[in-house]
Design an enzyme around this catalytic site. Structure first.
Site, PDB file in Angstrom:
ATOM      1  CG  ASP A   1       1.870  -7.468  -5.746  1.00 55.29           C
ATOM      2  OD1 ASP A   1       1.180  -7.006  -4.812  1.00 55.29           O
ATOM      3  OD2 ASP A   1       1.304  -8.221  -6.560  1.00 55.29           O
TER       4      ASP A   1
ATOM      5  CD  GLU B   1      -2.708  -1.215  -0.065  1.00 51.59           C
ATOM      6  OE1 GLU B   1      -2.790  -0.443  -0.817  1.00 51.59           O
ATOM      7  OE2 GLU B   1      -3.236  -2.332  -0.537  1.00 51.59           O
TER       8      GLU B   1
END
Length: 651
Positions: free
Chosen positions: A563, A500
């Site tokens: 990611d 995030e």
């Protein structure tokens, strides 16, 4: 305006332990960790997938349904007035006999309004009511933070959704439309006969609906185009937008809804409005009218009888490969908790998460942000000027954990009228929520609001708020547990947290500053290099075969960058702990992506989801990390080997 979710409906990992196939670790990490699980896992008939995310969703569903049975039985006292109203509404959703008795009658007055329309002048006269009541219209309006001035709201004027999942489905060579449109046709025709239309009239209405949908399709964005959401920011003078069509008086409708006339409107899809004059013609009015009516019937199907719910879900189940609908009881729970999402989330967060866990997880997020800041400081490709700006953005990042401090005031306005039908109460709530939404106009943006309830198994980054949000539901095994080693936790929730944070620096998020405003803070040279690195990430995933189709590297690039950054940052944090165990780190990373899904669901996600398939998220990203090679002795020729020159390293 935009939030960037961690998993957005992609189920993965599982808390249940299965043996790791040691012989496969250097060939296929995901299969080594999850192969034994996949052999015995079965997808429930009312699911499109199974796996860890979905296991957590199912566990929370089971827990809350049991608690709310006690609530209905009087064994559990509502903790606040909002929960008392939720109890009344849940009672209505569970009153299946009452829903059967009401039948389609509550919907009829809304259909009569649509049927009464003879031309665009009539639609124009009804337009404000339609917006206030949530009846579909060929021009959608919303009030959301201005992407260049996120303290204030802007008017967004957009195109409606298509019947098929994406505009690419409308291409002549896409076989999916040939399978899906007949299912949609059959479902919609059946629903119309259930509300009282003859077979012939129903068939005509649905055919006209599809005709108008086909006219819209060439002028809207594909999922790939929409994924580059910075390109949604296209401000125009409202007068210029309104002048695109003489069929509807957009300025008057906006003024009535907002109580003011904005100077400008933002068009996420300007090409649609270039075509709107050709779409909203007198000759097309019957198509538009049918389209409004059919969409209204479909939208109501979940709040009417059991037959309506079953038939109304046919197309969605075909899209995802789900074999059967949820049970009546589960559907009633999801309907009630959907309307009272933040109320249910407040209950779940306080009972099953609590303040102590909130503080503990917050500390972990702050640690991850610290690791990220150190990585930025040591970055070898950013200039000092851009690096300083990146650190400022990171330091200004807002962190929300567990559940909000207070329930959103919207829910205090929801009052159940037990003398009225479920449909009527749901409609009243919709109108209250729409009034509040349009009522944001002219007020400062409330940055305390959450876009997800605490019982949601997910997490997100909001570029407009420059905030990361971790609902309570994701903060459990296999992502996080005090019973797991630090390396296991870093491979799970640590990677989620850093994922995030990485969204603040992905190809979209990097274009917003520390205040959440669309604003370039990069030097030209750094931005050009970042775009080259993003292109390398696109190339790494693009064209990989999966579920009989291919991965779209452009559609998934922002999530893949996040990611990659999340995993490398979490790896560094794991290595700093005294009990470092990189084997456990990588194994839990693969474990959280555990997923078994129908072919239809996997193919749907490949077309529309900004996330790569779960298996590839597990397998491809680790190939970019040198520590993975030493941990599992991966050598040239092994399935998990990637040449050093091809390893993508961004953050």
């Amino acid at each position: 305006m935009h939030t960037t979710h961690f998993a957005a409906g992609q189920p993965g990992g599982s808390a249940t332990t299965f043996p790791v196939d040691e012989s496969l670790l250097n060939q296929d990490l995901y299969d080594a960790v999850n192969g034994k699980w996949a052999e015995q896992a079965t997808i429930p008939a009312d699911h499109a997938s199974t796996g860890g995310f979905m296991d957590l969703v199912d566990n929370i569903e089971h827990t809350l349904m049991a608690d709310f049975d006690d609530l209905l039985a009087g064994k559990l006292t509502p903790a606040n007035p909002e929960m008392a109203e939720f109890k009344k509404f849940y009672t209505l959703t569970r009153d299946f006999a009452g829903r059967e008795q009401a039948g389609a009658a509550p919907l009829k007055p809304y259909l009569a309004k649509i049927e009464a329309l003879q031309n665009f002048a009539d639609l124009n006269a009804a337009l404000v009511d339609f917006y206030r009541e949530g009846i579909p219209t060929p021009i959608t309006l919303s009030v959301d933070p201005d992407m260049k001035d996120t303290s204030n709201y802007a008017l967004y004027v957009d195109a409606p959704n298509l019947i098929l999942p994406d505009k690419t489905y409308y291409a002549k060579d896409n076989p999916a439309a040939k399978q899906l449109l007949p299912i949609y046709t059959q479902m919609a025709t059946k629903l119309l006969t259930m509300v009282g239309y003859s077979e012939d009239d129903a068939a005509k209405l649905v055919d006209q609906t599809k005709q108008f949908d086909a006219l819209i399709a060439p002028h809207v964005k594909s999922s790939e185009e929409a994924a580059d959401y910075v390109k949604d920011y296209n401000p125009f003078p409202l007068a210029d937008v309104a002048a695109k069509t003489d069929a509807l008086d957009l300025t008057s409708a906006v003024t009535a809804l907002l109580g003011a006339t904005p100077d400008q409107a933002i068009l996420p899809q300007p090409t649609y409005f270039d075509a709107i004059g050709d779409l909203l013609t007198p000759a097309n009015f019957p198509l538009v009218k049918s389209w409004i009516l059919v969409k209204t019937v479909l939208g109501a199907s979940g709040t009417l009888t059991e037959d309506f719910r079953q038939v109304g879900g046919t197309y969605g189940r075909a899209l995802s490969g789900q074999k059967q609908a949820r049970s009546q009881e589960k559907a009633a729970y999801y309907l009630a908790s959907g309307y009272f999402s933040q109320v249910v989330g407040d209950y779940y967060g306080r009972k099953y998460f609590g303040e102590a866990a909130k503080a503990d997880v917050r500390k972990m997020v702050l640690k991850m942000a610290g690791v990220y800041q150190n990585r930025l400081a040591a970055n070898d490709w950013l200039s000092e000027a851009t690096r300083k700006k990146a650190v400022v953005k990171l330091q200004k990042l807002t962190i929300k954990v567990g559940y909000p401090d207070k329930i959103d005031p919207l829910y205090a306005k929801f009052k159940v009228d037990t003398t009225k039908s479920l449909f009527d109460n749901a409609q009243a709530f919709d109108e209250i929520a729409l009034a509040e939404h349009f009522g944001h106009w002219g007020h400062p943006v409330d940055r305390e609001k959450w876009d997800m309830s605490a019982n949601t198994v997910n997490a997100y980054y909001s570029p407009s708020n420059n905030e990361i949000v971790f609902p309570a539901a994701i903060l459990q095994k296999p992502f996080y547990s005090l019973e797991q080693s630090s390396s296991t936790n870093y491979g799970g929730i640590g990677a989620v947290m850093a994922h995030e944070i990485s969204h603040a620096f992905d190809n979209n998020g990097a274009q917003f500053d520390e205040f959440g405003n669309l604003n370039n803070w990069w030097t030209d040279a750094d931005l050009a290099h970042f775009k080259d690195l993003s292109q390398a990430m696109i190339k790494e995933f693009d064209g990989i075969d999966f579920a009989g189709q291919k991965v779209n590297g452009k559609l998934t690039v922002s999530e893949n960058i996040a990611d990659a950054g999340g995993l490398s940052c979490a790896l560094e944090a794991a290595k700093s702990a005294a009990d470092v165990d990189l084997r456990a780190f990588f194994i839990n990373w693969a474990n959280v992506w555990r997923m078994k899904a129908t072919t239809e669901y996997m193919q749907l996600l490949l077309s529309i989801d900004v996330h790569a398939p779960a298996k590839l998220r597990a397998d491809v990203q680790v190939k970019n990390l040198d520590d993975f090679y030493t941990t599992f002795n991966v050598q040239p020729g092994d399935g998990m080997y990637l040449k050093p020159a091809d390893r993508v390293k961004i953050w």
